[in-house]
Design an enzyme around this catalytic site. Structure first.
Site, PDB file in Angstrom:
ATOM      1  CG  HIS A  91      -8.762  -2.077   1.765  1.00 17.33           C
ATOM      2  ND1 HIS A  91      -7.934  -1.730   0.717  1.00 17.33           N
ATOM      3  CD2 HIS A  91      -7.931  -2.421   2.775  1.00 17.33           C
ATOM      4  CE1 HIS A  91      -6.676  -1.882   1.080  1.00 17.33           C
ATOM      5  NE2 HIS A  91      -6.655  -2.293   2.329  1.00 17.33           N
ATOM      6  CD  GLU A 115      -2.995  -1.052   0.192  1.00 19.67           C
ATOM      7  OE1 GLU A 115      -2.865  -0.255  -0.762  1.00 19.67           O
ATOM      8  OE2 GLU A 115      -3.957  -1.831   0.286  1.00 19.67           O
ATOM      9  CE1 TYR A 167     -19.213  14.807  22.351  1.00 20.53           C
ATOM     10  CE2 TYR A 167     -17.341  15.986  21.426  1.00 20.53           C
ATOM     11  CZ  TYR A 167     -17.913  15.260  22.456  1.00 20.53           C
ATOM     12  OH  TYR A 167     -17.188  15.002  23.591  1.00 20.53           O
ATOM     13  CG  HIS A 175      -7.367  -4.608   6.614  1.00 16.87           C
ATOM     14  ND1 HIS A 175      -7.009  -5.683   5.841  1.00 16.87           N
ATOM     15  CD2 HIS A 175      -6.855  -3.516   5.986  1.00 16.87           C
ATOM     16  CE1 HIS A 175      -6.298  -5.265   4.791  1.00 16.87           C
ATOM     17  NE2 HIS A 175      -6.193  -3.950   4.868  1.00 16.87           N
ATOM     18  CE1 TYR A 202     -11.127  23.794  24.430  1.00 17.00           C
ATOM     19  CE2 TYR A 202     -12.518  22.137  23.400  1.00 17.00           C
ATOM     20  CZ  TYR A 202     -12.336  23.120  24.348  1.00 17.00           C
ATOM     21  OH  TYR A 202     -13.346  23.427  25.210  1.00 17.00           O
ATOM     22  CG  HIS A 251      -4.013   0.753   5.571  1.00 17.48           C
ATOM     23  ND1 HIS A 251      -5.360   0.957   5.341  1.00 17.48           N
ATOM     24  CD2 HIS A 251      -3.730  -0.446   4.999  1.00 17.48           C
ATOM     25  CE1 HIS A 251      -5.843  -0.072   4.663  1.00 17.48           C
ATOM     26  NE2 HIS A 251      -4.879  -0.945   4.442  1.00 17.48           N
TER      27      HIS A 251
HETATM   28 ZN   LIG Z   1      -5.041  -2.780   3.526  1.00 15.44          ZN
END
Ligand SMILES: [Zn+2]
Length: 227
Positions: A155, A73, A113, A94, A208, A92
């Site tokens: 994904h 990736e 929120y 899953h 903030y 990243h």
């Molecule tokens: Zn992935």
């Protein structure tokens, strides 16, 4: 921070993803910006057996150095660093609940929120494209416009931060929101906050987020004294 320290931080972050329950096995990946490019977890190697020399250095042209191949990736990592100068780290994963919603192709709307933690009034789900491809990266960057996190259809999810600790914290937050939204959907249709309400929250979050605001809290009263 030195490159050697960042290599250790990448491995620590990857291991932490698994202990936090937001990743299983080798499916996720982690990167951090360095001068001229970024460091990224290698492909096909269990985090538990990863050594600092296994972390792959890449430049923004997609050239890598080192004995390992980068995560498949790497393209969306590269493209985020090229397009978003404020981003210093990417996680990243899953994770189960974010991926469940991503498999339905659903954005996460302003049902709570805290959605604003990802930078806007929703967390978008990028359309599906094959893992590791340029179309997936293009979809991801589009879904991340004005945001620090997105889902990837069928994904997983992507979370961005200034540093690894921020990207990991946001990934945990997004997974928590995905779980809450999923749970709410089991018993009904959640009430969504209006654009006007989310504008108020986003303005508070922006305040903030400013260093001088954090400084005031540190110098003045204790944060827990705030109501
Ligand atoms: Zn992935």
């Amino acid at each position: 921070m030195s490159e050697a320290k960042l290599r250790h931080e990448i491995i620590a972050t990857a291991l932490r993803m698994n202990t936090l329950g937001i990743n299983r096995g080798k499916s996720g990946n982690v990167s951090v910006r360095v001068d001229g490019g970024f460091l990224i977890t290698p492909t096909g190697l269990a985090y538990e057996s990863m050594q600092s020399e296994d972390v792959v250095a890449m430049d923004l042209d997609g050239e890598s150095r080192g004995s390992r191949l980068p995560s498949s990736e790497w393209r969306f990592h590269r493209d985020v660093y090229a397009a978003r100068p404020e981003v210093g780290a990417i996680v990243h994963t899953h994770s189960p609940f974010a991926t469940t919603l991503a498999c339905l192709g659903r954005d996460i709307p302003a049902f709570h929120y805290m959605i604003a933690v990802a930078g806007g009034k929703n967390i978008r789900c990028a359309p599906y494209a094959t893992f590791g491809t340029q179309p997936l990266s293009d979809h991801a960057l589009h879904a991340l416009a004005g945001r620090k996190a997105c889902l990837l259809a069928n994904h997983g999810m992507i979370a961005l931060g200034v540093a690894l600790v921020d990207a990991l914290a946001l990934a945990v937050e997004v997974e928590g929101l995905a779980e809450q939204y999923w749970r709410a959907l089991q018993i009904g249709e959640p009430n969504l906050l209006t654009d006007a309400e989310m504008d108020v929250v986003l303005a508070k979050f922006a305040k903030y987020g400013q260093p001088q605001s954090r400084g005031r809290v540190a110098r003045g009263r204790k944060p827990e004294a705030k109501r």
